[in-house]
Design an enzyme around this catalytic site. Structure first.
Site, PDB file in Angstrom:
ATOM      1  N   ASN A 189       0.809  -1.232   0.000  1.00  0.00           N
ATOM      2  CA  ASN A 189       0.000   0.000   0.000  1.00  0.00           C
ATOM      3  C   ASN A 189       0.838   1.276   0.000  1.00  0.00           C
ATOM      4  O   ASN A 189       0.410   2.305   0.515  1.00  0.00           O
ATOM      5  CB  ASN A 189      -0.954   0.032   1.208  1.00  0.00           C
ATOM      6  CG  ASN A 189      -1.866  -1.173   1.205  1.00  0.00           C
ATOM      7  OD1 ASN A 189      -2.402  -1.537   0.162  1.00  0.00           O
ATOM      8  ND2 ASN A 189      -2.002  -1.825   2.348  1.00  0.00           N
ATOM      9  N   ARG A 190       2.028   1.178  -0.548  1.00  0.00           N
ATOM     10  CA  ARG A 190       2.916   2.362  -0.639  1.00  0.00           C
ATOM     11  C   ARG A 190       3.317   2.927   0.722  1.00  0.00           C
ATOM     12  O   ARG A 190       3.758   4.071   0.820  1.00  0.00           O
ATOM     13  CB  ARG A 190       2.269   3.497  -1.471  1.00  0.00           C
ATOM     14  CG  ARG A 190       1.912   3.098  -2.905  1.00  0.00           C
ATOM     15  CD  ARG A 190       3.179   2.920  -3.752  1.00  0.00           C
ATOM     16  NE  ARG A 190       2.911   2.749  -5.162  1.00  0.00           N
ATOM     17  CZ  ARG A 190       2.767   1.570  -5.776  1.00  0.00           C
ATOM     18  NH1 ARG A 190       2.832   0.446  -5.084  1.00  0.00           N
ATOM     19  NH2 ARG A 190       2.576   1.517  -7.075  1.00  0.00           N
TER      20      ARG A 190
END
Ligand SMILES: Cc1cc2nc3c(=O)[nH]c(=O)nc-3n(C[C@H](O)[C@H](O)[C@H](O)COP(=O)(O)O)c2cc1C
Length: 212
Positions: A189-190
């Protein structure tokens, strides 16, 4: 080609303050060994960014040829663009990217030439073909065609048959002495991990977490 559709998740390891090494060189050694163990192609390839006196940046790949507490070493032609820029402005940045491990390492600092003994020692360790190539090429010089380069190489091969090839006076190493390192670990999710080591005294390094 739509590059904005090239998305992928990063699902590798994490990088925590609790398991990060006390010094960036130890952390670098650990990650470098893991890159070697993971059989990453050219783990020693790094982007070297330099800038001219008036601030114009330039970047290219060079190979890491040694590292310790003093810094990271690479070898090149002292007449090349990078060398000229380092003479004008002896500061540079390095970037390693190991895709298979979702890792990036950034290093920034000041650059000095290594001793002639160090360059000589490394030059001697290179295959004869690479030694001759260093002698044959004035890196970055405009040449009329490939044949000119090949005939110079052949001529040098004849000249130095059964002889030791001298270290060219215009060829040798540089050492980047780091002011800071940043270790980047890709996460889902970065929400990536970024730990920055900054030199705060002659002895110590401060470790800070940066927002991804
Ligand atoms: C995988 C790879 C490794 C390279 N290793 C070196 C190196 O160790 N030293 C070097 O001078 N050039 C190396 N080069 C060539 C440089 O990228 C660059 O073309 C050359 O050094 C001239 O750069 P300059 O004109 O900016 O000085 C390498 C290129 C690649 C793609």
């Amino acid at each position: 080609m739509k590059t904005d559709e090239l998305r992928r998740e990063y699902n590798s390891d994490d990088l925590r303050e609790s398991n990060a090494a006390d010094t960036p060189v130890e952390q670098f050694a650990l990650w470098f060994q893991q890159a070697v163990d993971a059989k990453i192609d050219l783990p020693d390839a790094m982007t070297l960014a330099t800038a001219s006196e008036d601030g114009m940046p330039s970047a290219r790949i060079v190979l890491l040829r040694g590292f310790d507490e003093r810094g990271l070493v690479f070898f090149t032609d002292y007449q090349s663009q990078k060398a000229q820029e380092l003479e004008e402005n002896p500061r540079a940045a390095l970037v390693f990217y190991w895709r298979e491990l979702d890792r990036q390492i950034r290093v920034s600092g000041s650059v000095n030439t290594v001793s002639r003994e160090e360059s000589e020692k490394y030059f001697r360790s290179r295959p004869v073909g690479s030694q001759l190539a260093a002698l044959a090429s004035n890196q970055g010089e405009v040449i009329p065609n490939r044949q000119k380069l090949e005939s110079k190489y052949k001529q040098l091969m004849e000249t130095f048959r059964h002889k030791e090839i001298p270290l060219p006076p215009f060829w040798g190493g540089f050492r980047l002495s780091p002011d800071w390192f940043e270790f980047w670990q890709g996460r889902p999710n970065r929400l990536h991990d970024r730990l920055r080591y900054t030199q705060c005294s002659d002895e110590g390094w401060k470790i800070e977490r940066l927002s991804p």
